[in-house]
Design a protein around this motif. Structure first.
Motif, PDB file in Angstrom:
ATOM      1  N   LEU A  96       0.750  -0.986  -0.119  1.00 28.00           N
ATOM      2  CA  LEU A  96      -0.019   0.034   0.034  1.00 28.00           C
ATOM      3  C   LEU A  96       0.987   1.303   0.063  1.00 28.00           C
ATOM      4  CD1 LEU A  96      -2.342  -1.329   2.659  1.00 28.00           C
ATOM      5  CD2 LEU A  96      -3.125  -0.838   0.541  1.00 28.00           C
ATOM      6  N   ALA A  97       1.879   1.255   0.717  1.00 28.79           N
ATOM      7  CA  ALA A  97       2.666   2.351   1.023  1.00 28.79           C
ATOM      8  C   ALA A  97       3.667   2.642  -0.304  1.00 28.79           C
ATOM      9  CB  ALA A  97       3.744   2.312   2.122  1.00 28.79           C
ATOM     10  N   ALA A  98       4.017   1.525  -0.976  1.00 28.16           N
ATOM     11  CA  ALA A  98       4.642   1.612  -2.303  1.00 28.16           C
ATOM     12  C   ALA A  98       3.950   2.301  -3.430  1.00 28.16           C
ATOM     13  CB  ALA A  98       4.911   0.224  -2.702  1.00 28.16           C
ATOM     14  N   THR A  99       2.618   2.157  -3.507  1.00 24.74           N
ATOM     15  CA  THR A  99       1.872   2.764  -4.476  1.00 24.74           C
ATOM     16  C   THR A  99       1.862   4.424  -4.178  1.00 24.74           C
ATOM     17  OG1 THR A  99       0.689   0.965  -5.540  1.00 24.74           O
ATOM     18  CG2 THR A  99      -0.416   3.248  -5.589  1.00 24.74           C
ATOM     19  N   ARG A 100       1.515   4.508  -2.745  1.00 25.50           N
ATOM     20  CA  ARG A 100       1.556   5.849  -2.471  1.00 25.50           C
ATOM     21  C   ARG A 100       2.802   6.713  -2.654  1.00 25.50           C
ATOM     22  NH1 ARG A 100       2.619   6.057   3.980  1.00 25.50           N
ATOM     23  NH2 ARG A 100       4.385   5.748   2.976  1.00 25.50           N
ATOM     24  N   ASP A 101       4.045   6.017  -2.219  1.00 26.00           N
ATOM     25  CA  ASP A 101       5.036   6.874  -2.489  1.00 26.00           C
ATOM     26  C   ASP A 101       5.532   6.749  -3.986  1.00 26.00           C
ATOM     27  OD1 ASP A 101       5.090   7.245   0.241  1.00 26.00           O
ATOM     28  OD2 ASP A 101       6.675   5.493   0.547  1.00 26.00           O
ATOM     29  N   PHE A 102       5.161   5.833  -4.974  1.00 29.45           N
ATOM     30  CA  PHE A 102       5.529   5.846  -6.413  1.00 29.45           C
ATOM     31  C   PHE A 102       4.856   6.928  -7.071  1.00 29.45           C
ATOM     32  CE2 PHE A 102       4.649   4.307 -10.499  1.00 29.45           C
ATOM     33  CZ  PHE A 102       5.854   4.489 -11.296  1.00 29.45           C
ATOM     34  N   VAL A 103       3.513   7.199  -6.494  1.00 29.40           N
ATOM     35  CA  VAL A 103       2.494   8.429  -7.391  1.00 29.40           C
ATOM     36  C   VAL A 103       3.392   9.783  -6.717  1.00 29.40           C
ATOM     37  CG1 VAL A 103       0.440   9.218  -7.546  1.00 29.40           C
ATOM     38  CG2 VAL A 103       0.703   6.669  -7.777  1.00 29.40           C
ATOM     39  N   SER A 104       3.548   9.573  -5.480  1.00 28.38           N
ATOM     40  CA  SER A 104       3.972  10.989  -4.810  1.00 28.38           C
ATOM     41  C   SER A 104       5.484  11.265  -5.575  1.00 28.38           C
ATOM     42  CB  SER A 104       4.100  10.675  -3.280  1.00 28.38           C
ATOM     43  OG  SER A 104       4.722  12.074  -2.542  1.00 28.38           O
ATOM     44  N   PHE A 105       6.036  10.341  -5.711  1.00 27.85           N
ATOM     45  CA  PHE A 105       7.644  10.749  -6.424  1.00 27.85           C
ATOM     46  C   PHE A 105       7.094  11.323  -7.679  1.00 27.85           C
ATOM     47  CE2 PHE A 105      10.902   9.408  -9.160  1.00 27.85           C
ATOM     48  CZ  PHE A 105      11.978  10.183  -8.330  1.00 27.85           C
ATOM     49  N   LEU A 106       6.427  10.518  -8.509  1.00 33.45           N
ATOM     50  CA  LEU A 106       6.297  10.969  -9.889  1.00 33.45           C
ATOM     51  C   LEU A 106       5.429  12.435  -9.991  1.00 33.45           C
ATOM     52  CD1 LEU A 106       5.063   7.452 -11.619  1.00 33.45           C
ATOM     53  CD2 LEU A 106       7.275   8.669 -11.565  1.00 33.45           C
ATOM     54  N   ARG A 107       4.774  12.665  -8.997  1.00 35.42           N
ATOM     55  CA  ARG A 107       4.158  13.837  -8.989  1.00 35.42           C
ATOM     56  C   ARG A 107       4.970  14.927  -8.426  1.00 35.42           C
ATOM     57  NH1 ARG A 107      -2.276  14.682  -6.837  1.00 35.42           N
ATOM     58  NH2 ARG A 107      -2.414  16.668  -7.747  1.00 35.42           N
ATOM     59  N   LEU A 134      -7.558  -0.618  -3.642  1.00 39.65           N
ATOM     60  CA  LEU A 134      -7.771   0.669  -3.644  1.00 39.65           C
ATOM     61  C   LEU A 134      -8.667   1.169  -2.613  1.00 39.65           C
ATOM     62  CD1 LEU A 134      -7.257   2.334  -7.172  1.00 39.65           C
ATOM     63  CD2 LEU A 134      -6.034   2.768  -5.348  1.00 39.65           C
ATOM     64  N   ASN A 135      -9.762   0.142  -2.527  1.00 41.44           N
ATOM     65  CA  ASN A 135     -10.665   0.515  -1.336  1.00 41.44           C
ATOM     66  C   ASN A 135     -10.033   0.522  -0.163  1.00 41.44           C
ATOM     67  OD1 ASN A 135     -13.105   0.606  -3.006  1.00 41.44           O
ATOM     68  ND2 ASN A 135     -13.564  -1.582  -2.600  1.00 41.44           N
ATOM     69  N   ASP A 136      -9.114  -0.318   0.114  1.00 41.87           N
ATOM     70  CA  ASP A 136      -8.460  -0.334   1.434  1.00 41.87           C
ATOM     71  C   ASP A 136      -7.427   0.725   1.588  1.00 41.87           C
ATOM     72  OD1 ASP A 136      -9.540  -2.663   2.646  1.00 41.87           O
ATOM     73  OD2 ASP A 136      -8.248  -3.905   2.318  1.00 41.87           O
ATOM     74  N   PHE A 137      -6.740   1.076   0.497  1.00 41.10           N
ATOM     75  CA  PHE A 137      -5.937   2.267   0.163  1.00 41.10           C
ATOM     76  C   PHE A 137      -6.458   3.605   0.808  1.00 41.10           C
ATOM     77  CE2 PHE A 137      -3.801   5.501  -2.342  1.00 41.10           C
ATOM     78  CZ  PHE A 137      -2.530   5.361  -2.294  1.00 41.10           C
ATOM     79  N   GLN A 138      -7.890   3.812   0.519  1.00 37.26           N
ATOM     80  CA  GLN A 138      -8.373   4.820   1.099  1.00 37.26           C
ATOM     81  C   GLN A 138      -8.544   4.617   2.517  1.00 37.26           C
ATOM     82  OE1 GLN A 138     -11.323   6.477  -1.980  1.00 37.26           O
ATOM     83  NE2 GLN A 138     -11.121   4.516  -2.554  1.00 37.26           N
ATOM     84  N   THR A 139      -9.335   3.472   2.778  1.00 42.45           N
ATOM     85  CA  THR A 139      -9.587   3.294   4.319  1.00 42.45           C
ATOM     86  C   THR A 139      -8.409   3.379   5.269  1.00 42.45           C
ATOM     87  OG1 THR A 139     -11.267   1.719   3.712  1.00 42.45           O
ATOM     88  CG2 THR A 139     -10.720   1.721   5.805  1.00 42.45           C
ATOM     89  N   LEU A 140      -7.306   3.132   4.986  1.00 41.66           N
ATOM     90  CA  LEU A 140      -6.020   2.959   5.714  1.00 41.66           C
ATOM     91  C   LEU A 140      -5.421   4.512   5.588  1.00 41.66           C
ATOM     92  CD1 LEU A 140      -4.946  -0.705   5.297  1.00 41.66           C
ATOM     93  CD2 LEU A 140      -6.110   0.152   7.068  1.00 41.66           C
ATOM     94  N   GLY A 141      -5.688   5.295   4.719  1.00 35.95           N
ATOM     95  CA  GLY A 141      -5.139   6.564   4.688  1.00 35.95           C
ATOM     96  C   GLY A 141      -4.039   6.839   3.851  1.00 35.95           C
ATOM     97  N   PHE A 142      -3.887   6.068   3.031  1.00 37.66           N
ATOM     98  CA  PHE A 142      -2.639   5.772   2.036  1.00 37.66           C
ATOM     99  C   PHE A 142      -2.729   6.998   0.926  1.00 37.66           C
ATOM    100  CE2 PHE A 142      -1.836   2.098   4.303  1.00 37.66           C
ATOM    101  CZ  PHE A 142      -0.370   2.211   4.532  1.00 37.66           C
TER     102      PHE A 142
END
Length: 680
Positions: free
Chosen positions: A273-284, A316-324
């Motif tokens: 979950l953190a991997a997607t968060r940090d990848f998109v944040s890096f690209l952005r 992505l449902n859990d991605f949102q629920t868990l605050g990522f």
């Protein structure tokens, strides 16, 4: 204040502290390696003013501070090995398709969250896509490229096979504080719909290969009592494999085997979950990594969107629920999310001994931690547990909520209790959150079926194709995010308009019944109706489940209370009345359903998983009368071929006006109607 409410309040406070405490170490992508570049790709095809595209493949390496509040909720991260800086490391595959000249792009990222490592974006481009799209044919009509989107993927699923151009992620193994292996209960639901499977690979190695510490059961049907297979009837081949005895004995075709054992060496799977968060944040947001390698999209991304099909939609449902969706600087990660086929489920990734490749349906993978409260977006109190939560809670606290379209087939309502996305746990309608709209694709199965094949089901599969709708909805989502244009209204069954038909649960089972009379299902000759539906029961995974550790595993179903769910009522043809009725439902030539039943030899009359049904109408009145078919014939409905084409034309024009079809896709429907043999 009860414990669950206290936990929620603590989580909100922690999230706020993470936003405003500057001294907290930031998790991030520390190194990005582009290992191959193909420029141009797609045989040099030029997409209008956007120009040609290039393909970048590589690896991204990330670090997480396990003491950071936003990472601390990852199960077992404090038990993961750390580097010299005290950080937990991971590495993942990355894949990017971008305009060669980013200044000509639309400055928007289209993140497809991969499904078990694979890419499923082809429907957007009317192409096969493929796991390594390279040729002009594989890009189809270039729908995304012609608008200038940059498309990206990253590994997140530790169970994805490292083959076939899949995207994978390398995650650490959790250990006890003294360095010894972590052990605990694990569970395998085993069904082979063939007669030749003679062994089964376990998701995790057995802690000990002692049969006395494991149990293997079998039954032919869900309603049967599981029978324990004696110790002389099976064995460990090795710590990761079991088989029946004598060696070479196949598992009984379509029988349900369940294996409970003690496993060891859990991956810290929630890092995905953190991997997607940090990848998109890096690209952005980043310009370069820690060693100076440039961000290939530096200063080029203004808006970020995701698209996902099935398994990653639940992710992505859990991605949102868990605050990522908040990165560790408090910035929004995804602006818009289009989830297709996610239902009201999560994915069970952030638990010890996670198995994210599995999904639970009414005859598939029962008792996994996929479908626990919360199901809906608003913050609600669960009447069965007293827990207070909602998918929107974390992003509301951090002001990082995305705009979301939850799009589901009828199969998700029948097989995955999708109505819980937009109701409370008692089945009462909820108002839409400001940032979420919900859509049912009426009468559709889980994906597009082959109308010429039954497979292991009783009827032909349902060919309803939602891709044209998904394209139109994505444009509406983009306009909602970037221009503030209100999207089409939600279209789902509701209690308020009497389009919802409530399921009747069965005691001690995760299946229930939708009564035929309440649904309005017609008695069609040669078609069996059982009303089988998945219901959600409150499962007790043990006192440590809130920390992601399952001690009661598998849980028992006996006397568990139920969450109320429902499906859409149907018309006289058996076609659903709620949701978005694409032309094959609004101007039908058949009854199409989101549910199906298994055929003889495959667990007959039990659920046929993700399949639906395609049950054609008779051509003439005489034919239907002769077979006692209550549904009107094609002749009675449309009189002539031209009458059918005109009805399709009227239907698609209405959908275009509602922004549920793009004009070019509407023309495809009309051309297909003209080319069809309906009443020719």
């Amino acid at each position: 204040m009860n414990r669950s409410k206290s936990v929620l309040l603590t989580c909100v406070i922690v999230c706020l502290l993470a936003l405003f405490t500057g001294s907290i170490t930031q998790a991030r992508i520390v190194r990005i390696e582009i290992t191959s570049t193909k420029s141009p790709t797609f045989d040099g095809k030029v997409f209008g003013q956007i120009g040609a595209y290039e393909k970048l493949r590589g690896k991204a390496y990330g670090e997480l501070d396990p003491t950071n509040p936003q990472n601390a909720l990852i199960t077992d991260i404090r038990l993961a090995p750390r580097n010299a800086k005290g950080m937990v490391e991971y590495a993942m595959d990355i894949y990017i398709l971008k305009p060669i000249d980013l200044n000509k792009g639309n400055h928007k990222l289209f993140l497809e969250v991969n499904n078990r490592g694979g890419k499923l974006f082809g429907g957007f481009n009317k192409s096969s896509g493929g796991n390594d799209p390279t040729t002009a044919a594989q890009v189809g009509d270039g729908f995304l490229m012609s608008q200038g989107y940059t498309i990206a993927w990253n590994g997140w699923d530790p169970s994805a096979a490292a083959a076939n151009n899949n995207l994978t992620i390398n995650l650490p193994i959790a250990k006890n504080k003294d360095g010894s292996p972590i052990t605990g209960p694990s569970y395998e639901y085993i069904v082979y719909d063939n007669a030749g499977s003679v062994s089964h690979t376990l998701a995790y190695p057995a802690a000990v290969v002692t049969k006395a510490q494991a149990t293997l059961t079998v039954r032919d049907h869900l309603q049967d009592s599981p029978m324990v297979i004696a110790a002389d009837g099976w064995e460990y081949v090795n710590e990761r494999t079991i088989r029946l005895l004598p060696a070479g004995t196949p598992f009984r075709k379509s029988a349900i085997y369940e294996f409970s054992y003690t496993a060891r060496d859990p991956m810290v799977a929630g890092i995905g979950l953190a991997a997607t968060r940090d990848f998109v944040s890096f690209l952005r947001y980043a310009t370069a990594d820690d060693v100076g390698n440039p961000n290939p999209l530096a200063n080029a991304i203004q808006f970020t969107f995701s698209f996902s099909v099935s398994q990653p939609a639940r992710y992505l449902n859990d991605f949102q629920t868990l605050g990522f969706n908040a990165d560790e600087k408090g910035k929004r990660v995804l602006d818009g999310i289009e989830n297709w086929l996610g239902g009201g489920s999560g994915i069970g990734l952030n638990v010890r001994f996670a198995q994210p490749s599995r999904t639970e349906r009414n005859r598939q993978n029962h008792l996994y931690p996929e479908s626990s409260f919360p199901f809906a977006y608003p913050i609600l109190t669960d009447p069965l547990t007293g827990k207070t939560a909602g998918r929107i809670a974390a992003c509301s606290a951090s002001n990082t909520c995305p705009k979301v379209f939850e799009v589901n087939s009828a199969n998700e309502y029948w097989v995955k209790a999708a109505s819980l996305l937009h109701t409370d746990p008692k089945g009462n309608d909820l108002p839409d959150p400001e940032n979420v709209h919900f859509f049912l694709v009426s009468g559709a199965q889980h994906g597009t079926g082959n109308a010429a094949s039954r497979g292991m089901c009783q009827q032909l599969q349902n060919p309803t194709n939602a891709d044209p709708l998904l394209r139109a909805l994505f444009i509406a989502l983009d306009n909602w995010v970037t221009k503030g244009i209100e999207p089409p209204k939600s279209a789902v069954p509701r209690q308020a308009d009497k389009t919802a038909v409530v399921a009747m649960p069965k005691a001690g089972s995760q299946t229930g019944i939708v009564p035929q009379s309440a649904l309005g299902w017609p008695s069609i000759p040669g078609v069996t109706y059982t009303g089988l539906i998945t219901t959600r029961y409150q499962l007790d995974f043990g006192t440590s489940y809130s920390q992601g550790i399952l001690t009661n595993y598998p849980p028992t179903l006996a006397d568990r209370p139920v969450y109320v769910n429902f499906v859409s009522r149907v018309d006289n043809d058996g076609n659903e009345v709620a949701g978005i009725r694409l032309p094959n439902v609004a101007v039908p030539t058949a009854t199409t359903t989101g549910w199906a039943l298994r055929g003889a030899g495959f667990g007959e009359n039990e659920g046929c998983e993700g399949a639906g049904q395609y049950i054609p109408f008779k051509t003439t009145k005489a034919e239907r009368v002769a077979t006692n078919d209550p549904r009107l014939s094609l002749e009675e409905r449309y009189q002539t071929h031209d009458g059918y084409v005109q009805a399709v034309t009227n239907s698609v024009n209405k959908l275009v006006q509602q922004r549920l079809l793009l004009p070019e896709d509407a023309q495809d429907y009309i051309k297909n109607a003209e080319a069809s043999n309906v009443l020719k």
